[in-house]
Design a protein around this motif. Structure first.
Motif, PDB file in Angstrom:
ATOM      1  N   VAL A  24     -13.550  10.923  -2.202  1.00  0.00           N
ATOM      2  CA  VAL A  24     -12.610  10.050  -2.497  1.00  0.00           C
ATOM      3  C   VAL A  24     -11.866   9.613  -1.276  1.00  0.00           C
ATOM      4  N   SER A  25     -11.048   8.653  -1.068  1.00  0.00           N
ATOM      5  CA  SER A  25     -10.344   8.160   0.182  1.00  0.00           C
ATOM      6  C   SER A  25      -9.073   8.898   0.058  1.00  0.00           C
ATOM      7  N   PHE A  26      -8.426   9.090   1.193  1.00  0.00           N
ATOM      8  CA  PHE A  26      -7.117   9.718   1.165  1.00  0.00           C
ATOM      9  C   PHE A  26      -6.105   8.924   2.147  1.00  0.00           C
ATOM     10  N   HIS A  27      -4.984   8.618   1.854  1.00  0.00           N
ATOM     11  CA  HIS A  27      -4.075   7.795   2.574  1.00  0.00           C
ATOM     12  C   HIS A  27      -2.671   8.213   2.831  1.00  0.00           C
ATOM     13  N   VAL A  28      -2.395   8.231   3.941  1.00  0.00           N
ATOM     14  CA  VAL A  28      -1.162   8.614   4.319  1.00  0.00           C
ATOM     15  C   VAL A  28      -0.183   7.687   5.121  1.00  0.00           C
ATOM     16  N   PRO A  29       0.906   7.084   4.525  1.00  0.00           N
ATOM     17  CA  PRO A  29       1.505   6.084   5.172  1.00  0.00           C
ATOM     18  C   PRO A  29       2.165   6.613   6.353  1.00  0.00           C
ATOM     19  N   GLU A  30       2.668   5.970   7.461  1.00  0.00           N
ATOM     20  CA  GLU A  30       3.210   6.279   8.672  1.00  0.00           C
ATOM     21  C   GLU A  30       4.522   7.098   8.171  1.00  0.00           C
ATOM     22  N   LYS A  31       4.963   7.939   9.087  1.00  0.00           N
ATOM     23  CA  LYS A  31       5.986   8.854   8.742  1.00  0.00           C
ATOM     24  C   LYS A  31       7.410   8.240   8.251  1.00  0.00           C
ATOM     25  N   ARG A  32       7.792   7.047   8.860  1.00  0.00           N
ATOM     26  CA  ARG A  32       9.193   6.313   8.551  1.00  0.00           C
ATOM     27  C   ARG A  32       9.127   5.939   6.970  1.00  0.00           C
TER      28      ARG A  32
END
Lengths: 330, 190
Positions: free
Chosen positions: A277-285
């Motif tokens: 499955v895909s894994f998504h992390v938004p940018e830190k802010r």
């Protein structure tokens, strides 16, 4: 969806105002309360927000003006209605009501947890993810199903960040504890067994925090930090994987301040790739508490006509994400 | 034939019986991973047999080795696809029996019950443990109610039906159900 919304976040220690439209975040100004010693003191956090609310709002309006957006362009005011510290929520709600009256625009009360999910869906390719939301006070695994974001698993006692902070305080580390624990953990590879508490889809962290504090009597701080991280993160990654298996979804979104931890990201990444499955992390802010997420969910809700009157704009310190009828999704 | 690739284990059908293999998780430290898999495999087989003795239909266990259990295959329908008030009440009775016998299932979801030949089989004792406390029983039921709420539309009447069955066979039911309400309120921001 079209419009411009000013949103204010103030559930705990971060006071942040932002203006967004359907294209992007136009302006964002943040002022963070940081305690001299110990953890977040609710009254002092609220006093901080009261002291800086006007400055933060003025600055965000100025920043937007430089980009050609004036107060007359603002269609609605959004605020973090809960969950959070009551005194902080009331302070920010008061500022939001004042702005709604001054600009004569509708008010939108936003659920803080859902705002984390929605900004993640906006700023990453994730469309219908299982969200792992881990912060100081919250540890939840959520996914959309039949008109609501359902909580598939959550902590039965304290949030993961809070457990880390409690341990850090007892170890003499300053607030917030998470980043310090992460640095110290890098210096060890010696695992000390600590209680691993997964109850079905739910988790418990308070016993783990106490056991880690006890373990300090016989072990080095580095070893305990390492073992605490490995145990706690394994627990939440396991529950996230269970939610994937249960819902059949194929995306994972990470949200919340604890999501800044690189070891947690690494573990989630391994789990996701092993599962395909895909894994998504938004940018830190956009990971920690921020005004943009409140403004953005405010915009989604405003666009679907989900606004409230001043009379009905009470804050809700125990506002559950699964109490919100999702009006903004198909 | 591989039946499921759940979060924890691969379940295969081989020569008429079912093999449940707790697979290693690369995201976990090996030491921690092995501890968890071994503990859960051992506890699962022990408590599954114990539950059978209490009168709860569970698969018969043939063999246990490291993190692999070989057991009887139950070819029915998962409860989550067929649940109604009547089945929820029967589930309440089974959980009542289980709790009377001092066992906590630990992962009561509607995916972990199988309807076969009009009998409701309880499976997946991977998170089970022995405990006679109100708290553990309350969390056990709370976890089930959460699946009702998150995956079934008519969760209110399912919950009521469950409570009827649970009260019917288990004398400590009221105390546990009161605790369930308390647990719901207690969770952070709950």
């Amino acid at each position: 969806m079209k419009g411009t919304v000013l949103g204010i976040e103030g559930t705990a220690w971060n006071l942040s105002a932002a203006i967004v439209n359907e294209k992007d975040v136009i302006a964002e100004v943040t002022d963070t309360y940081s305690p001299a010693t110990g953890g977040i003191h609710p009254r002092e956090a609220a006093q901080h927000h009261a002291r800086y609310a006007s400055t933060v709002i003025r600055k965000v309006l100025e920043e937007a003006k430089r980009k050609g957006i004036t107060p007359s362009d603002i269609d609605a005011i959004a605020f973090s209605q809960g969950p959070g510290l009551g005194a902080c929520l009331r302070t920010v709600a008061t500022a939001a009501r004042m702005l709604a009256i001054k600009f004569n625009v509708p008010l939108v009360g936003v659920n803080h947890c859902l705002a984390h999910i929605e900004i993640g869906r906006w700023k990453t390719p994730a469309r219908d993810p299982v969200t792992l939301y881990v912060s100081g006070a919250n540890s939840q695994v959520l996914a959309y199903r039949m008109g609501r974001y359902r909580v598939f698993g959550e902590t039965l006692d304290i949030g993961l960040g809070n457990a880390f902070d409690k341990f850090a305080r007892s170890a003499g580390l300053s607030h917030p504890g998470g980043p310090k624990i992460e640095q110290l953990a890098k210096k060890s590879t010696n695992y000390i067994p600590l209680p691993y508490v997964v109850k079905g889809m739910d988790l418990s962290f308070s016993g783990l925090s106490t056991a880690a504090t006890e373990a300090l009597k016989r072990n080095s701080l580095e070893d305990v930090c390492y073992s605490l991280q490995e145990t706690a993160f394994s627990m939440i990654v396991e529950v996230t994987e269970r939610a994937l298996a249960h819902t059949g979804k194929n995306e994972v979104l990470l949200a919340g301040g604890v999501g800044a931890n690189m070891r947690l990201r690494e573990m989630l990444d391994i789990m996701c790739s092993d599962r395909g499955v895909s894994f998504h992390v938004p940018e830190k802010r956009y990971m920690g508490d921020n005004g943009a997420m409140i403004a953005y969910l405010g915009l989604l809700m405003y666009s679907s006509g989900d606004v409230m009157s001043i009379e009905n704009s009470h804050v809700n310190p125990n506002f559950r994400p699964d109490d919100v009828d999702v009006t903004w999704l198909e | 034939m591989e039946l499921t690739n759940g979060a924890e284990a691969t379940v295969k059908l081989e020569g008429g019986y079912l093999t449940k293999d707790r697979v290693a998780k690369r995201y976990r430290l090996r030491e921690l991973d092995e501890r968890i898999r071994k503990e859960r495999t051992k506890a699962e087989s022990r408590l599954m047999s114990e539950a059978r003795r209490l009168g709860i239909p569970t698969p018969i266990i043939y063999d246990v080795e490291n993190s692999v259990i070989r057991m009887q295959y139950i070819p029915g329908t998962p409860l989550k696809h067929v649940i109604n008030d009547e089945l929820s009440e029967r589930l309440g009775k089974l959980v009542g029996l289980l709790h009377t016998g001092g066992i906590i299932h630990g992962d009561l979801t509607t995916s972990n019950l199988i309807l076969y030949n009009d009998r409701l089989y309880m499976i997946d004792f991977g998170l089970s443990f022995m405990n006679c406390g109100v708290e553990a029983r309350g969390v056990d039921v709370h976890v089930l109610f959460q699946t009702f709420e998150s995956t079934h539309h008519d969760h209110k009447s399912l919950t009521e039906a469950f409570c009827r069955g649970y009260r019917h066979v288990f004398t400590g039911a009221d105390e546990v159900l009161d605790r369930v309400t308390e647990i719901e309120k207690r969770g952070r921001y709950a």
